[in-house]
Design a protein around this motif. Structure first.
Motif, PDB file in Angstrom:
ATOM      1  N   ALA A  88      47.845  39.164  44.588  1.00  0.00           N
ATOM      2  CA  ALA A  88      46.514  38.776  44.133  1.00  0.00           C
ATOM      3  C   ALA A  88      45.622  39.995  43.973  1.00  0.00           C
ATOM      4  CB  ALA A  88      45.885  37.799  45.126  1.00  0.00           C
ATOM      5  N   ARG A  89      44.899  40.015  42.868  1.00  0.00           N
ATOM      6  CA  ARG A  89      43.913  41.077  42.648  1.00  0.00           C
ATOM      7  C   ARG A  89      42.663  40.787  43.480  1.00  0.00           C
ATOM      8  NH1 ARG A  89      43.997  41.247  36.073  1.00  0.00           N
ATOM      9  NH2 ARG A  89      46.114  42.035  35.851  1.00  0.00           N
ATOM     10  N   ALA A  90      41.855  41.795  43.673  1.00  0.00           N
ATOM     11  CA  ALA A  90      40.594  41.639  44.403  1.00  0.00           C
ATOM     12  C   ALA A  90      39.674  40.631  43.715  1.00  0.00           C
ATOM     13  CB  ALA A  90      39.901  42.992  44.533  1.00  0.00           C
ATOM     14  N   ALA A 140      47.456  31.802  32.436  1.00  0.00           N
ATOM     15  CA  ALA A 140      46.031  32.134  32.366  1.00  0.00           C
ATOM     16  C   ALA A 140      45.534  32.673  33.702  1.00  0.00           C
ATOM     17  CB  ALA A 140      45.221  30.904  31.951  1.00  0.00           C
ATOM     18  N   CYS A 141      45.933  32.042  34.775  1.00  0.00           N
ATOM     19  CA  CYS A 141      45.511  32.492  36.096  1.00  0.00           C
ATOM     20  C   CYS A 141      46.162  33.827  36.441  1.00  0.00           C
ATOM     21  CB  CYS A 141      45.838  31.438  37.154  1.00  0.00           C
ATOM     22  SG  CYS A 141      45.062  31.759  38.751  1.00  0.00           S
ATOM     23  N   PHE A 145      44.153  37.110  37.567  1.00  0.00           N
ATOM     24  CA  PHE A 145      44.064  37.270  39.008  1.00  0.00           C
ATOM     25  C   PHE A 145      45.311  37.795  39.715  1.00  0.00           C
ATOM     26  CE2 PHE A 145      40.790  34.076  38.046  1.00  0.00           C
ATOM     27  CZ  PHE A 145      39.701  34.741  38.559  1.00  0.00           C
ATOM     28  N   ARG A 146      46.368  38.092  38.993  1.00  0.00           N
ATOM     29  CA  ARG A 146      47.594  38.529  39.658  1.00  0.00           C
ATOM     30  C   ARG A 146      47.984  39.924  39.203  1.00  0.00           C
ATOM     31  NH1 ARG A 146      53.611  37.366  38.947  1.00  0.00           N
ATOM     32  NH2 ARG A 146      54.383  37.529  41.065  1.00  0.00           N
ATOM     33  N   ASN A 147      48.353  40.758  40.165  1.00  0.00           N
ATOM     34  CA  ASN A 147      48.923  42.066  39.856  1.00  0.00           C
ATOM     35  C   ASN A 147      50.373  41.853  39.457  1.00  0.00           C
ATOM     36  OD1 ASN A 147      46.702  43.727  40.490  1.00  0.00           O
ATOM     37  ND2 ASN A 147      47.148  43.488  42.662  1.00  0.00           N
ATOM     38  N   HIS A 148      50.748  42.377  38.324  1.00  0.00           N
ATOM     39  CA  HIS A 148      52.116  42.194  37.840  1.00  0.00           C
ATOM     40  C   HIS A 148      52.931  43.404  38.117  1.00  0.00           C
ATOM     41  CE1 HIS A 148      50.057  38.965  35.761  1.00  0.00           C
ATOM     42  NE2 HIS A 148      51.214  38.364  35.773  1.00  0.00           N
TER      43      HIS A 148
END
Length: 148
Positions: A88-90, A140-141, A145-148
């Motif tokens: 999860a990103r900040a 979309a989420c 919001f997610r670091n790949h």
């Protein structure tokens, strides 16, 4: 000396085999849920794309499972960012309203997928659109919001 070295090596191997996340922590809980969601979604998509044999009953059960899972991970995102190796990103914590909006969108489209599966017998072609919307909601989420 050999016994001691063997014990140390076995302990080191055991520690590298796990990712070090407490399965009872919020991070561990949501990772487990997201893994289950991914597995279920891949199975459903696989049936619609011909990678797995299509079975209407199995698909319907999987849709219900995915819908149930789609409501679970959000409670495991604490108010403040937790420690650990999270994808999860900040922004999850900085833009909670948007994050929750996308969570509700996912819950909505998984509910729609379940509704479509109530019309038996199931036709794989009719399930493609609703399943595409589920996958789009996930993407979309992840994009925001997610670091790949």
């Amino acid at each position: 000396m050999f016994k001691r070295l063997t014990v140390v090596l076995l302990a080191a191997l055991a520690l590298t085999a796990c990712d070090g996340v407490d399965p009872h922590s919020p991070l561990g809980q949501r990772k487990a849920i997201f893994k289950s969601m991914l597995k279920t979604s891949e199975d459903l998509g696989g049936m619609l794309r011909g990678r797995l044999p299509f079975n209407g009953q199995t698909f319907a059960e999987g849709a219900v499972t995915l819908d149930e899972l789609s409501h679970q991970p959000w409670q495991h995102f604490p108010q403040a960012r937790d420690a650990g190796d999270s994808s999860a990103r900040a922004e999850v914590w900085e833009r909670q309203a948007r994050f929750q909006d996308l969570a509700r969108q996912l819950e909505g489209v998984t509910g729609e997928l379940v509704a479509v599966t109530r019309a038996q017998p199931l036709d794989a072609a009719q399930l493609k659109g609703p399943m595409d919307r589920v996958e789009a909601a996930c993407k979309a989420c992840h994009a925001e919001f997610r670091n790949h």
